[in-house]
Design an enzyme around this catalytic site. Structure first.
Site, PDB file in Angstrom:
ATOM      1  N   ARG A   1       0.681  -1.249   0.029  1.00  0.00           N
ATOM      2  CA  ARG A   1      -0.050  -0.417   0.126  1.00  0.00           C
ATOM      3  C   ARG A   1       0.830   1.041  -0.144  1.00  0.00           C
ATOM      4  O   ARG A   1       0.330   2.064  -0.985  1.00  0.00           O
ATOM      5  CB  ARG A   1      -1.118  -0.139   1.175  1.00  0.00           C
ATOM      6  CG  ARG A   1      -2.061  -1.209   0.928  1.00  0.00           C
ATOM      7  CD  ARG A   1      -3.249  -1.387   2.240  1.00  0.00           C
ATOM      8  NE  ARG A   1      -4.049  -2.493   1.749  1.00  0.00           N
ATOM      9  CZ  ARG A   1      -4.706  -2.592   2.761  1.00  0.00           C
ATOM     10  NH1 ARG A   1      -5.145  -1.755   3.534  1.00  0.00           N
ATOM     11  NH2 ARG A   1      -6.096  -3.391   1.831  1.00  0.00           N
TER      12      ARG A   1
ATOM     13  N   TYR B   1      -5.981  -0.523  -7.004  1.00  0.00           N
ATOM     14  CA  TYR B   1      -6.000  -2.040  -6.504  1.00  0.00           C
ATOM     15  C   TYR B   1      -5.175  -2.133  -5.013  1.00  0.00           C
ATOM     16  O   TYR B   1      -4.957  -0.817  -4.069  1.00  0.00           O
ATOM     17  CB  TYR B   1      -4.769  -2.536  -7.450  1.00  0.00           C
ATOM     18  CG  TYR B   1      -3.900  -2.050  -7.761  1.00  0.00           C
ATOM     19  CD1 TYR B   1      -3.017  -1.044  -7.412  1.00  0.00           C
ATOM     20  CD2 TYR B   1      -2.791  -2.294  -9.098  1.00  0.00           C
ATOM     21  CE1 TYR B   1      -1.538  -0.491  -8.004  1.00  0.00           C
ATOM     22  CE2 TYR B   1      -1.627  -1.671 -10.035  1.00  0.00           C
ATOM     23  CZ  TYR B   1      -0.760  -1.036  -9.218  1.00  0.00           C
ATOM     24  OH  TYR B   1      -0.271  -0.561  -9.624  1.00  0.00           O
ATOM     25  N   GLU B   2      -4.820  -3.004  -4.565  1.00  0.00           N
ATOM     26  CA  GLU B   2      -4.163  -2.968  -3.099  1.00  0.00           C
ATOM     27  C   GLU B   2      -5.799  -2.272  -2.312  1.00  0.00           C
ATOM     28  O   GLU B   2      -4.967  -2.014  -0.793  1.00  0.00           O
ATOM     29  CB  GLU B   2      -3.075  -2.152  -2.811  1.00  0.00           C
ATOM     30  CG  GLU B   2      -1.688  -2.767  -3.570  1.00  0.00           C
ATOM     31  CD  GLU B   2      -1.816  -4.620  -4.086  1.00  0.00           C
ATOM     32  OE1 GLU B   2      -2.232  -5.482  -3.116  1.00  0.00           O
ATOM     33  OE2 GLU B   2      -0.828  -4.549  -4.779  1.00  0.00           O
ATOM     34  N   GLY B   3      -6.446  -2.713  -2.342  1.00  0.00           N
ATOM     35  CA  GLY B   3      -7.481  -1.942  -1.284  1.00  0.00           C
ATOM     36  C   GLY B   3      -8.341  -0.989  -2.042  1.00  0.00           C
ATOM     37  O   GLY B   3      -7.238   0.351  -2.001  1.00  0.00           O
TER      38      GLY B   3
END
Lengths: 592, 592
Positions: free
Chosen positions: A294, A434-436
């Site tokens: 993140r 992406y990545e949450g």
């Protein structure tokens, strides 16, 4: 075509003057002398600008191709990847025991800004490998570490993270991929994963997939998930490459941007997998990667915002269009450069003040990670738990907006692909997802991090702001332009926090409906704090008769812009937060 | 793949209830009975959803192709264009003397929202034709009108606007294209124009180019420009098609979006041109088209925001992911639909409250245009001069942001092209750029429109707001939730106006540096006014025991969201404006 100028001067300023890396009491930081970091930044800047940037536009145009299960990366990617490996850049902060250089994450992050700024899509191949390295390094057995880490450190082998399935992105509890124990310690992995970056490519001789799957009889939801190592090519007993494993790329996605990154549908058909960590402990192991990833995604956003800014500034200085209303600046030419126009400057100053502030924030975050990992500092762990969603969510949202502003400065030329400005915005867009997705970052911040440990990390953040203000309250040059707006913005953040404490208890939706605004409000206060710190350093340098006054005067002027023009957003965010959940949740689903 | 649902119910609400079209005292409005407008909207909705929308994604993928000077539009475009022509949609508001249906611009605009919402790229072919029609209708000789208008009304022939050259976009004074009189009333047109939408294509048998060029000896700058009619195929004396003119498309641009729209480089090599209007009066004639075109571009932005909203709402209702924190809403399913999550609703409500407010604003603007053109109303002319840059600039900026939020709701699926959400954002992006980049709209508003006629149009706008508030001050249901926030927002707008009056005199940069913020502040107050009006109507309908209470309750709830959550932006815009030009202009150009 865009060009990339390594921001080494500003990175060095943040590392050495803002964060005082060389004198910080953190394990390994004693190596970060100004000369050393300058040399590393110069070398990383050189490969970024000369090797990675030149294949960004062609990579976007060519994209990746899937041919009989083999993914071909665009022209020049293999050579550039080899150059990156040969330069030792892939193992910069990796464990020396496995061939890494053992540098702090801080330095890795500074270098990383340039690598991903110069070529976002390219950076995913070594970036995902690094994430796999981290997970195996933290959770692998000694044998697993000896087997995989040396190859991941050098990027002889690539790595991936396999979470998403077609019916579940954010909600990993719905994962259906199965892991059947074979009885010999190995597992049969079966299922389909989607959106797998670098899932298949021609840059490395092997790819080590980390795959979330559910063992037979494991409970439903995320608790039942385990993490598996699934090599594309199985290893023989002597460690050499053996047979192909039952994992294949069945499709490449056609995407808005990062065309040169292979986004794969991966099919696991009874593939051989090795448990990483313990059974039903997969989420924890995966999150080890996620937190690092993140911050890395925040860095990608920053990288693209920097690229956009640099190219927009250059265009604004060159392109002749219209006249300065206060008098021609280029009277002998047919028109003045775009940069004379206040609205063009507004967009450039938005970008400049954001990227320099965001750079300081991310590097502060990276230093905080080092304090956790190298000093075992619990307070630092609390701080980075708060900063991570802000770095990911606030920075990527704003960075995308900044790439759109950079594109806007080009007018019609910004919309055609030839100039490369569209690519910057299209590439930057993914970082919000992406990545949450950023809504999930906001939820993580407000629903989990804010109140963790009785809210003491948030209190520590406020203390930091108050401490800085108190420490500098007699600094007249800082007061009106930096401390007062920082204090006001911080008060907005406190009021928002109090609102959540009071109203969120009664109805959690009152907090969740304001989560995204809170994340942005927090981000602005963070950047306000960064700018106040940087202004203090700039003022001191000018008082000390620095040999480079232009740099510090520019820094001060840029900070003044941020405080005057960007920080007022905190009031709007607070008003939205304080309006609560009622108007947000009023409508029945069928009314939309 | 996206789908398009014609918003006929809401369009009808705005036409008949908000704007009370059928009883308005405007020439031609007597035809706009509720039954008639409902029938027209239904028919236009049908062709939009069933003919235009289905070829939008394929048009994006295929794009246009240039082969030996011929531009091929994507599959199905010719058939759809013929269907549009056969339905009589291309001449809806055109002069009956030349075959048009003479309908008000208001109805044309309501229909236009659907045509461009369903397929943005497609709409440029008939949209530019309509713009050429308007210019010739206003400035052409009788013979020119007889020659060109009937064919443009039916779209047997297409039309274009040729302004931009590679070295000048906004700054048309730099135009180099030359017009040499031949002595027989015709001119030789020579030069290269770029970014010409619909410059060449296979949809019509001829294309009528309107070209800005400079006659020999004409002064430098925009004053020396004249406008010429340059047909692709010259006409014989009997009006039939004759020889090909010396105009060719030499290149198609590769763009971020609107791939199905042919964006052409046009080469004029001594092409035969006919003066439209007077020599050196080209800018005025061109601006006739530009004002209409700017409202049309605002409409394009709205159209894409609507498309994004509809698809995001549908996805949020269907996609199962996570659980409602206040208790499962779909307990028998594996997860709850996305729409239960407050942050997803926040994004949906942002979109819904924006598109419905913007629809009302644009249609109010269109009605105002009819008051000018059909009633010769000077006050209306002043009002639309203010509203045009707001409709173009504020609406397209915000619409793009809304398409990005729509895309965000799809998570990773929003980034892959398959779902079509990326296309919506990529298409919407152009609306911020063409027909005058939004910074130019802001400059036009603040530098020209605001102070025109001693500022009396702005005063008229404030009077309108005050009048509405005064008229409804005893309406308790309206007061707190609508009138109070509208009053506060309007005060911010007044304060911004006063700031420009006071500080802009001393230094025009103080106004110009705040121009974009002012345009957005103005836009929010306009939408606040629209929502207050709509809320009043909804309350009345509910009081009157309407047969459709759900519609009006939804309308009220949506308005409440806008007032509580969007209108607070006015404070941030005001703070930026009042910070003046100093921080914006502080840096020397080389410091960027």
């Amino acid at each position: 075509m865009t060009s990339y100028t390594p921001p080494t001067r500003d990175l060095q300023f943040v590392l050495q003057e803002v964060l005082q890396a060389s004198t910080a009491k953190i394990g390994g930081y004693e190596e970060l002398s100004p000369d050393f970091t300058a040399a590393v930044l110069d070398a990383a800047g050189k490969i970024s600008a000369e090797v990675l940037a030149p294949i960004s536009a062609s990579g976007d145009t060519e994209g990746c191709r899937l041919e009989n299960g083999v993914v071909r990366t665009p022209s020049g990617f293999k050579q550039a990847f080899d150059a990156l490996r040969d330069g030792g850049w892939t193992g910069l902060d990796c464990d020396p025991e496995y061939g890494g250089q053992g540098m702090p994450y801080l330095l890795q992050t500074a270098v990383g800004e340039m690598l991903c700024g110069a070529n976002h899509a390219f950076s995913l191949y070594h970036g995902l490998t690094h994430a796999a390295y981290t997970a195996i390094h933290k959770h692998g057995s000694d044998q697993q570490k000896r087997t995989y880490l040396p190859k991941l450190v050098t990027c002889d082998w690539g790595g991936t993270m396999n979470m998403t399935e077609s019916h579940c992105g954010t909600d990993l509890g719905l994962i259906r991929t199965r892991a059947e124990p074979r009885g010999d310690g190995k597992y049969d992995i079966t299922g389909e994963k989607i959106f797998i970056s670098a899932g298949e490519h021609d840059l490395t001789e092997n790819i080590i997939h980390l795959v979330l799957a559910r063992t037979a009889g494991a409970p439903a939801g995320t608790k039942g998930l385990s993490l598996f190592i699934v090599p594309k090519i199985l290893l023989k007993d002597d460690g050499s490459l053996g047979e192909r494993n039952a994992v294949t790329c069945t499709k490449l996605e056609r995407k808005m941007g990062i065309h040169a990154s292979a986004t794969c549908v991966m099919n696991y058909d009874g593939a051989t997998g090795y448990l990483l960590g313990k059974e039903q402990d997969g989420m924890r192991a995966m999150f080890t990667m996620m937190n690092e990833a993140r911050i890395g995604v925040g860095l990608q956003g920053l990288g693209q915002a920097v690229l956009g800014y640099q190219n927009a500034a250059a265009y604004a200085r060159e392109r002749l269009q219209g006249r300065d209303v206060s008098g021609a600046k280029n009277p002998d030419g047919p028109a003045d450069p775009l940069i004379v126009h206040p609205d063009v400057r507004r967009m450039l100053m938005n970008q400049k003040s954001f990227v320099e502030g965001a750079r300081a924030l991310i590097l502060w975050g990276a230093k905080t990670v080092d304090e956790v990992n190298r000093n075992g500092d619990a307070a630092a762990e609390g701080m980075i738990s708060l900063l991570t969603p802000v770095i990911k969510g606030f920075i990527t949202d704003t960075a995308f907006d900044m790439t759109v502003q950079a594109q806007q400065i080009f007018g019609g030329y910004g919309y055609i692909e030839e100039t490369g400005m569209s690519q910057i915005a299209r590439d930057a867009r993914i970082a919000m997802i992406y990545e949450g997705a950023n809504g999930v970052q906001a939820l993580d911040l407000v629903g989990r991090k804010l109140s963790a440990d009785g809210g003491k990390h948030m209190i520590a953040f406020f203390d930091l702001v108050k401490g800085f203000i108190a420490e500098n309250k007699n600094n007249a040059a800082l007061n009106d332009e930096f401390l007062t707006p920082l204090k006001l913005a911080s008060k907005d953040l406190q009021a928002a926090t109090m609102y959540f404490v009071e109203k969120g208890m009664k109805n959690p939706n009152n907090a969740l409906a304001g989560a995204s605004d809170f994340m942005h409000l927090f981000g602005h206060v963070c950047l306000g704090l960064m700018w106040a710190r940087m202004a203090r350093i700039a003022l001191d340098a000018l008082d000390d008769k620095t040999v480079d006054p232009a740099f510090y005067e520019t820094k001060l002027a840029t900070g003044r812009y941020y405080m005057a023009r960007c920080l007022p957003m905190t009031g709007a965010h607070l008003a939205r937060i304080q309006s609560g959940a009622d108007t947000v949740m009023a409508l029945p689903a069928e009314a939309f």
